[in-house]
Design a protein around this motif. Structure first.
Motif, PDB file in Angstrom:
ATOM      1  N   ALA A  43      -2.255  -2.096  -3.929  1.00 30.02           N
ATOM      2  CA  ALA A  43      -2.868  -0.968  -4.776  1.00 30.02           C
ATOM      3  C   ALA A  43      -2.296   0.469  -4.874  1.00 30.02           C
ATOM      4  N   SER A  44      -2.204   1.029  -5.925  1.00 28.18           N
ATOM      5  CA  SER A  44      -1.500   2.160  -6.322  1.00 28.18           C
ATOM      6  C   SER A  44      -2.358   3.135  -6.860  1.00 28.18           C
ATOM      7  N   LEU A  45      -2.394   4.598  -6.971  1.00 29.28           N
ATOM      8  CA  LEU A  45      -2.927   5.679  -7.292  1.00 29.28           C
ATOM      9  C   LEU A  45      -1.779   6.486  -8.147  1.00 29.28           C
ATOM     10  N   ASP A  46      -2.176   6.202  -9.519  1.00 33.16           N
ATOM     11  CA  ASP A  46      -1.195   6.823 -10.512  1.00 33.16           C
ATOM     12  C   ASP A  46       0.087   6.400 -10.263  1.00 33.16           C
ATOM     13  N   PRO A  51      -1.971   3.345   0.796  1.00 33.71           N
ATOM     14  CA  PRO A  51      -2.340   2.902   2.103  1.00 33.71           C
ATOM     15  C   PRO A  51      -3.778   2.234   2.174  1.00 33.71           C
ATOM     16  N   ILE A  52      -3.939   1.327   2.688  1.00 25.44           N
ATOM     17  CA  ILE A  52      -5.299   0.829   2.538  1.00 25.44           C
ATOM     18  C   ILE A  52      -5.942   0.721   4.132  1.00 25.44           C
ATOM     19  N   LEU A  64      -6.483   4.312 -10.429  1.00 23.04           N
ATOM     20  CA  LEU A  64      -6.448   3.205  -9.225  1.00 23.04           C
ATOM     21  C   LEU A  64      -6.253   1.975  -9.686  1.00 23.04           C
ATOM     22  N   SER A  65      -5.164   1.269  -9.731  1.00 19.91           N
ATOM     23  CA  SER A  65      -4.585   0.014  -9.961  1.00 19.91           C
ATOM     24  C   SER A  65      -4.594  -1.184  -8.828  1.00 19.91           C
ATOM     25  N   PHE A  66      -4.677  -2.233  -9.072  1.00 21.65           N
ATOM     26  CA  PHE A  66      -4.633  -3.270  -8.141  1.00 21.65           C
ATOM     27  C   PHE A  66      -3.699  -4.289  -8.814  1.00 21.65           C
ATOM     28  N   ALA A  67      -2.581  -4.674  -8.144  1.00 27.85           N
ATOM     29  CA  ALA A  67      -1.703  -5.490  -8.818  1.00 27.85           C
ATOM     30  C   ALA A  67      -1.931  -7.023  -8.546  1.00 27.85           C
ATOM     31  N   SER A  68      -1.314  -7.622  -7.417  1.00 27.88           N
ATOM     32  CA  SER A  68      -1.291  -8.999  -7.108  1.00 27.88           C
ATOM     33  C   SER A  68      -1.434  -9.123  -5.630  1.00 27.88           C
TER      34      SER A  68
END
Length: 271
Positions: A43-46, A51-52, A64-68
């Protein structure tokens, strides 16, 4: 994501979003307070790593993005106030196969251009800002899954029972929210044909090929295959985070120990 008009207050049962494997980007349409738990899906923000297992602010226009998958398979996104979804048969869970529930009431997966409505949040209180360390699981570690023996367990051969609880099983790539097939030694059932009966969460069925299938949240309501027993709710949740090919073991348990473990887990969150 936008703010809805209803006034339902924040609560423990507020609707959250399940994200499997990743590949999702959401854009906030107003300032929000979010939290990501479960799997680490990069997960990333911009574009900045996020951190989760803790809550964080997300400003209007931020992405807000979720990669793999990095650690685990399914992440859970919660928002202060909860996502709005109309209950179907008493639940807002999304069942794609049956076309029920979810954000649109028709069991649809999120697609490009879809909008999630956020309910008004209760005033910020003194609750948990991040999950305690003991609640954070490294899903890459081989799992020992607690199983409560079922009514038909005595009709499997002795060799099969030894294999069931001493062999290492692998998560097959034939896995979804309905169930997870395990591959390993063949289990043999010597009992008579069964009449279909109700299926509970975590039921471990053994079809004629001898390879167990652990049934999860989107399972069917009845089934006629013999069962070793049922995974505990904590074990079923743990299995749902396993990637194809991951190793697991089955460990027989008692209702008393399983209940005590579940109560300890809930106590970590003050529930």
């Amino acid at each position: 994501m936008e703010l809805g008009q209803p006034t339902r207050r924040q609560c423990l049962g507020a609707a959250a979003l399940e994200i499997t494997f990743g590949g999702l980007t959401l854009v906030a349409e107003r300032d929000l307070v979010l939290a990501v738990a479960g799997a680490d899906l990069g997960a990333s923000l911009d574009g900045q790593p996020l951190p989760i297992w803790q809550r964080f602010p997300c400003g209007k226009g931020q992405r807000l993005s979720f990669a793999s998958p990095v650690n685990g398979l399914r992440a859970y996104l919660a928002v202060a106030g909860g996502f709005h979804a109309n209950a179907v048969l008493g639940s807002v869970a999304c069942v794609v196969r049956e076309g029920l529930g979810g954000f649109d009431g028709r069991g649809s997966k999120l697609a490009q251009g879809d909008r999630l409505t956020v309910m008004p949040a209760a005033p910020a209180g003194g609750g948990l800002r991040q999950a305690p360390a003991e609640a954070r699981i490294d899903y890459r570690v081989p799992a020992a899954l607690s199983l409560l023996p079922g009514a038909q367990i005595g009709e499997f051969t002795g060799r099969s029972l030894f294999r069931a609880f001493n062999a290492t099983w692998r998560v097959d790539d034939r896995a979804d929210r309905m169930g997870v097939r395990l591959t390993g030694p063949k289990l043999e059932f010597r009992g008579d044909s069964l009449i279909s009966e109700g299926i509970g969460l975590g039921a471990v069925q053994v079809p004629p090929d001898g390879q167990p299938i652990a049934l999860l949240n989107d399972r069917q309501t009845i089934g006629g295959y013999p069962r070793l027993g049922a995974l505990t709710p904590l074990a079923a949740s743990r299995l749902a985070q396993c990637l194809p090919g991951q190793a697991i073991r089955l460990a027989p348990d008692t209702p008393e120990r399983a209940l005590a473990a579940y109560r300890r887990f809930r106590a970590v969150f003050g529930a």
